[in-house]
Design a protein around this motif. Structure first.
Motif, PDB file in Angstrom:
ATOM      1  N   TYR B 380       0.670  -1.256   0.100  1.00  0.00           N
ATOM      2  CA  TYR B 380      -0.061  -0.161  -0.152  1.00  0.00           C
ATOM      3  C   TYR B 380       0.781   1.188   0.072  1.00  0.00           C
ATOM      4  O   TYR B 380       0.235   2.523   0.040  1.00  0.00           O
ATOM      5  CB  TYR B 380      -0.914  -0.064   1.230  1.00  0.00           C
ATOM      6  CG  TYR B 380      -2.315  -0.761   1.273  1.00  0.00           C
ATOM      7  CD1 TYR B 380      -3.487   0.084   0.529  1.00  0.00           C
ATOM      8  CD2 TYR B 380      -2.203  -1.979   1.475  1.00  0.00           C
ATOM      9  CE1 TYR B 380      -4.499  -0.893   0.764  1.00  0.00           C
ATOM     10  CE2 TYR B 380      -3.558  -2.669   1.423  1.00  0.00           C
ATOM     11  CZ  TYR B 380      -4.691  -2.059   0.817  1.00  0.00           C
ATOM     12  OH  TYR B 380      -5.892  -2.671   0.968  1.00  0.00           O
ATOM     13  N   TYR B 420      -1.231  -0.797  -5.659  1.00  0.00           N
ATOM     14  CA  TYR B 420      -2.616  -0.232  -5.850  1.00  0.00           C
ATOM     15  C   TYR B 420      -3.010   0.752  -7.226  1.00  0.00           C
ATOM     16  O   TYR B 420      -3.889   0.875  -7.527  1.00  0.00           O
ATOM     17  CB  TYR B 420      -3.199   0.169  -4.596  1.00  0.00           C
ATOM     18  CG  TYR B 420      -3.666  -0.666  -3.807  1.00  0.00           C
ATOM     19  CD1 TYR B 420      -4.748  -1.199  -3.656  1.00  0.00           C
ATOM     20  CD2 TYR B 420      -2.618  -1.132  -2.891  1.00  0.00           C
ATOM     21  CE1 TYR B 420      -4.870  -2.323  -2.764  1.00  0.00           C
ATOM     22  CE2 TYR B 420      -2.774  -2.375  -2.042  1.00  0.00           C
ATOM     23  CZ  TYR B 420      -3.831  -2.800  -1.834  1.00  0.00           C
ATOM     24  OH  TYR B 420      -4.246  -3.944  -1.112  1.00  0.00           O
ATOM     25  N   HIS B 494      -4.769  -6.001   9.225  1.00  0.00           N
ATOM     26  CA  HIS B 494      -4.989  -6.173   7.647  1.00  0.00           C
ATOM     27  C   HIS B 494      -3.841  -7.004   7.225  1.00  0.00           C
ATOM     28  O   HIS B 494      -2.792  -6.159   6.225  1.00  0.00           O
ATOM     29  CB  HIS B 494      -5.074  -4.686   7.237  1.00  0.00           C
ATOM     30  CG  HIS B 494      -5.627  -4.599   5.895  1.00  0.00           C
ATOM     31  ND1 HIS B 494      -5.528  -3.598   5.084  1.00  0.00           N
ATOM     32  CD2 HIS B 494      -5.944  -5.735   4.820  1.00  0.00           C
ATOM     33  CE1 HIS B 494      -6.148  -3.790   3.947  1.00  0.00           C
ATOM     34  NE2 HIS B 494      -6.333  -5.071   3.745  1.00  0.00           N
ATOM     35  N   GLU B 496      -2.944  -9.014   4.707  1.00  0.00           N
ATOM     36  CA  GLU B 496      -3.352  -9.272   3.405  1.00  0.00           C
ATOM     37  C   GLU B 496      -2.037  -9.699   2.528  1.00  0.00           C
ATOM     38  O   GLU B 496      -2.696 -10.728   1.778  1.00  0.00           O
ATOM     39  CB  GLU B 496      -3.667  -7.754   2.744  1.00  0.00           C
ATOM     40  CG  GLU B 496      -4.401  -7.936   1.383  1.00  0.00           C
ATOM     41  CD  GLU B 496      -4.915  -6.880   0.729  1.00  0.00           C
ATOM     42  OE1 GLU B 496      -4.901  -5.810   1.543  1.00  0.00           O
ATOM     43  OE2 GLU B 496      -5.334  -6.604  -0.483  1.00  0.00           O
ATOM     44  N   ASN B 522      -9.673  -9.391   5.597  1.00  0.00           N
ATOM     45  CA  ASN B 522      -8.973  -9.400   4.151  1.00  0.00           C
ATOM     46  C   ASN B 522      -7.625  -9.808   4.570  1.00  0.00           C
ATOM     47  O   ASN B 522      -6.540  -9.351   3.410  1.00  0.00           O
ATOM     48  CB  ASN B 522      -8.997  -7.875   3.435  1.00  0.00           C
ATOM     49  CG  ASN B 522      -8.443  -7.963   2.289  1.00  0.00           C
ATOM     50  OD1 ASN B 522      -7.501  -6.845   1.763  1.00  0.00           O
ATOM     51  ND2 ASN B 522      -8.831  -8.776   1.387  1.00  0.00           N
ATOM     52  N   GLU B 633     -13.367  -4.152   5.408  1.00  0.00           N
ATOM     53  CA  GLU B 633     -13.485  -5.454   4.540  1.00  0.00           C
ATOM     54  C   GLU B 633     -13.475  -6.686   5.666  1.00  0.00           C
ATOM     55  O   GLU B 633     -12.887  -6.469   6.867  1.00  0.00           O
ATOM     56  CB  GLU B 633     -11.649  -5.596   4.045  1.00  0.00           C
ATOM     57  CG  GLU B 633     -11.589  -4.012   3.244  1.00  0.00           C
ATOM     58  CD  GLU B 633     -10.114  -4.351   2.465  1.00  0.00           C
ATOM     59  OE1 GLU B 633      -9.457  -5.195   2.436  1.00  0.00           O
ATOM     60  OE2 GLU B 633      -9.979  -3.103   1.891  1.00  0.00           O
TER      61      GLU B 633
HETATM   62 FE   LIG Z   1      -7.137  -4.868   1.579  1.00  0.00          FE
END
Ligand SMILES: [Fe+2]
Lengths: 116, 766
Positions: B380, B420, B494, B496, B522, B633
């Motif tokens: 991220y 992303y 998170h 992920e 998530n 999420e």
């Molecule tokens: Fe995510």
């Protein structure tokens, strides 16, 4: 496709009373219609004093360009800002102004605080 | 507005490690530096309250500020060599697939000194057409354009040659797929020029080098190159192609035959000419890309590497910002394991750089470890979703309100993109490096990932429970040995992104009595890979049905760093449900909801966690993110996807908003029951189950969960449940499960569960 009816002031009032929802299905459709579109010329808020003050901004849709700020439009309340941007978009979308057709709200500044 | 940013050369450190801190100020001439121990980074008025604990360090104090910056853009650099500097006559050839042919001049293969106009350069010209330039550095320059602009995203073979004796310059542009008017062959004559390779600059591909030897290259290229080659004679295109199709380079002719299908996992560029003109990639261009000869028969580059001989270059790639350090210090032995942050202040701005300090090497100082999701923080890093994605406002459910960090990211492309985002040419960003300022991992920033995880730290602090901090990168490097020092390992909100090594280590930990608490949503979603040699560089490929903001190029689903199939772990045949009982079900960002206890909450196996809680209560009907513990999420159990048959689903969330919608991979065919407003399957599940050897798993299924902990000064059922579980997980008493009536067959018994998963009571279990 869903069209915003400029005479449905009831939807405007419903949004105004609860700018951060939950929204009735029809109010949500009106909002989504106004929010849909590209990043170019999108009205946004830029925080100038953390959790306290925001300025109206406009995106260029291009990378590495500063966000164009309209320092004449400052907000200390996110709900107020949401309402202001809504009015501008509603007018642009329907071709009619809301001035004189709805009363101005007075929001508690804690509204919308449970956002990230 | 941001006036100071920076980064450290490490995220994870242990006593004895040296940390370098790179800082840049924008305006202020001086800055203050110090260290804090992180307790709660959420400074929202509604949050638990910002809390940091200053730690005295010898290097704290005032420093001179300066603005640092860095180039972006990937290219290949081949050092100058005898065989290259001897060049006079030459033939240069490459396959090219331009993604932005009309973005100004872009170098393809060059040995060119832009200051002296010396050497040669095969480029895309300002008009989008291929172009060859030669110059002798003494004022004589000749150039020749194909006159036909390249079409975007089409392969062309370009061949240029120069005969130094006759002064004949020739250029051929040959489209792979014949279209009218796209082929071109042009020729001109100029005065003879010699010693075209004489300058000491490197040969470059996809950019021109900085003549001063600095790192500011220019003329960056967007797109792919394949099979570049260079001969020290003037040949025509056909004879060069013929010579190469024999498979063996004609040794005297070729001084460079670069084969990008070799060394695809790393930065190396191999020359097969025999002259040893090997090079390296700069700033992480994409490897393992389909070449001009990809025929669609293979989708795994390991099976047909020769069809993946292309590198995709981008003008906004970045691997290491390479700033100069402002502060250097060594982590003293006296620091206890914790999350720290370097606090930088300038003008009226403050920036925090996280530092995850582990216990001394090979030791644990607590039975409890917090696994910081650094792979996710990295994926991220500097995400510009809200700045670039046109449905970002619809998804948020309110006008986009940018913090200072986002405003900075909008203006400062030089600090690089996140996975992303898309590159300037529209292709997806596959790599992320932490060797650059990252504005999404600070305190007093948006409550997401790292900053959201501080809610958990604040709660542990409130309980007075000591814990060690370890990171994903440590897990990647050390595997099971790292986890097995702890009785209980907990995640943040998170987790992920998981590499195969990380995943295998966690699976092994659970099979050897480890206790694991997954405290977010998530999680265990994307397979990622760490760079084989560069620390802190992550790769992902966004392929298949998944919640994602760009779609992977067909045929390029395999990670370059490992060769493994990328995409969701679920799509790789290992759903998160097999590892932690639950997996991603839905996402929605407008508001959160609560959980309701199920009948299974009354099971004697769950009694320990419900002490002091009535199962009649709503669980988490409060919280500082969206007003509930289930939000953002959310994950649910799914026995068909591998939730262990004896797992107890003790609570499920309900009454989600119309914006809480199924994740794409949960949908086979669209219908009108897609959201939490209509469909009861849109929910998060709290799950508990025993594993072998006395271990257990507890999972909460929501990113918003930890934002409910601090409600009413930690006097609430979420905090109570968590404390009950954690205390039991930390006790030495083993968890024992005796298979009974509740042992159920999964609905699709034929679905293969990975062989690594053993369950208690099954053969080989405890
Ligand atoms: Fe995510």
């Amino acid at each position: 496709m869903y069209r915003i009816d400029p005479d449905r002031i009831d939807l405007v009032e419903a949004f105004k009373s609860q700018p951060f929802g939950p929204h009735a299905a029809e109010v949500k459709r009106m909002l989504n219609r106004l929010r849909w579109g590209s990043m170019q010329d999108r009205l946004v808020l830029v925080c100038v004093e953390r959790h306290r003050r925001w300025v109206l901004g406009r995106l260029s849709g291009r990378r590495d360009r500063p966000i164009e700020l309209d320092r004449s439009a400052q907000f200390t309340n996110l709900a107020q800002a949401e309402w202001e941007i809504f009015k501008r978009r509603w007018q642009q979308h329907t071709g009619r102004s809301l001035a004189g057709r709805v009363t101005e709200p007075a929001y508690d500044s804690s509204l919308g605080a449970a956002r990230r | 507005m941001k006036q100071i940013v920076g980064y450290c050369d490490r995220w994870s450190a242990q006593p004895g490690d040296t940390i370098r801190v790179m800082v840049s100020t924008y305006g202020p001439k001086r800055f203050q530096a110090g260290l804090v121990r992180v307790i709660c980074g959420d400074d929202r008025p509604l949050g638990p309250g910002f809390k940091e604990q200053p730690v005295a360090v010898p290097w704290q104090g005032e420093y001179p500020g300066r603005t640092q910056t860095n180039p972006t853009g990937s290219y290949v650099r081949v050092p100058a060599s005898d065989s290259l500097t001897r060049i006079s006559s030459f033939t240069v050839q490459t396959w090219v697939f331009a993604t932005t042919p009309h973005q100004g001049r872009q170098a393809l293969i060059a040995k060119w000194d832009r200051a002296r106009s010396e050497g040669f350069a095969l480029s895309i010209g300002a008009d989008g057409a291929s172009e060859i330039r030669v110059g002798d550095g003494a004022g004589a320059v000749a150039s020749l354009s194909s006159g036909v602009p390249l079409l975007a995203e089409r392969w062309y073979r370009l061949t240029a040659s120069y005969d130094a004796a006759s002064g004949r310059l020739a250029l051929e542009q040959c489209p792979q797929f014949k279209l009218p008017g796209q082929a071109s062959r042009v020729e001109s004559r100029t005065g003879p020029m010699h010693a075209l390779g004489a300058c000491s600059l490197p040969l470059t591909m996809a950019a021109l080098p900085d003549p001063t030897g600095d790192r500011w290259a220019s003329d960056y290229f967007n797109g792919k190159l394949d099979s570049p080659r260079l001969a020290a004679h003037a040949l025509d295109a056909a004879s060069l192609a013929d010579a190469l199709s024999s498979g063996q380079p004609p040794s005297e002719l070729l001084v460079g035959w670069w084969d990008f299908a070799l060394d695809m996992r790393g930065d190396g560029v191999t020359d097969r000419s025999g002259y040893g003109n090997h090079g390296e990639t700069i700033n992480l261009p994409s490897r393992a890309c389909k070449g001009w000869n990809w025929d669609g028969s293979q989708h795994d580059w390991r099976v047909a590497p020769h069809q993946y001989g292309a590198i995709h270059f981008h003008d906004d790639d970045l691997s290491d910002a390479g700033w100069s350090p402002d502060i250097t210090f060594t982590v003293p032995q006296t620091w206890r394991s914790a999350v720290y942050a370097i606090k930088l202040e300038a003008g009226d701005d403050v920036t925090y750089l996280p530092l995850f300090v582990r216990p001394p090497a090979d030791t644990a100082t607590s039975p409890l470890a917090l696994l910081a999701s650094t792979a996710t923080y990295l994926a991220y890093a500097n995400s510009r979703i809200t700045l670039h994605v046109d449905f970002a406002e619809i998804r948020r459910g309110h006008v986009l309100a940018y913090d200072a960090e986002e405003a900075f990211l909008q203006e400062h492309g030089e600090i690089g993109l996140s996975t992303y985002d898309t590159h300037s040419d529209g292709s997806g960003v596959r790599y992320s490096s932490r060797l650059r300022p990252i504005l999404t991992t600070g305190l007093r920033t948006r409550v997401w990932n790292f900053n959201a995880d501080t809610h958990l730290i604040a709660w542990l602090e409130h309980l007075g429970l000591a814990f060690d901090v370890i990171t994903d990168e440590d897990l990647e490097r050390e595997g099971l040995a790292l986890l097995s020092r702890y009785r209980t390992v907990i995640t943040g909100t998170h987790p992920e992104y998981w590499s195969t090594k990380m995943w295998s280590a966690l699976a092994a930990y659970q099979q050897t009595s480890g206790r694991f608490m997954y405290l977010g949503g998530n999680g265990f979603y994307w397979r990622a890979a760490f760079h084989p040699t560069r620390a802190g560089v992550l790769e992902i490929r966004r392929c298949g049905a998944a919640a994602k903001y760009w779609d992977e190029e067909p045929g390029e689903y395999h990670l370059a760093f490992t060769g493994e199939l990328g995409g969701l772990w679920r799509r790789c045949g290992q759903p998160p449900q097999t590892l932690v009982g639950i997996g991603t079900r839905a996402t929605g960002f407008d508001r959160s909801s609560y959980y309701r206890f199920t009948a299974a909450a009354n099971d004697a196996r769950a009694a320990f966690m419900l002490e002091g809680i009535s199962t009649q209560e709503r669980l988490g009907d409060f919280g500082s993110i969206g007003g509930g513990a289930s939000g953002l999420e959310i994950d649910a159990a799914d026995f068909a996807l591998g939730t262990p048959p004896h797992a107890l689903i003790i609570a499920s969330s309900e009454q989600h908003s119309p914006d809480m919608m199924f994740a794409p991979e949960e949908i086979l065919f669209q219908h009108s029951m897609m959201s939490g407003e209509d469909n009861p399957q849109v929910r998060a599940d709290v799950v508990f189950y025993e594993t072998v050897g006395g271990g257990a798993v507890f999972a909460v299924g929501s990113i918003a969960w930890c934002a409910s902990l601090a409600h009413d000064d930690y006097r609430n059922n979420v905090a109570r449940l968590m404390a009950n579980v954690l205390r039991r997980f930390l006790s030495p008493e083993p968890f024992v499960f005796r298979p009974g009536a509740e042992w159920r067959e999964p609905p699709h018994a034929s679905r293969a569960i990975p062989a690594s998963v053993r369950l208690p009571g099954a053969a080989g279990g405890s």
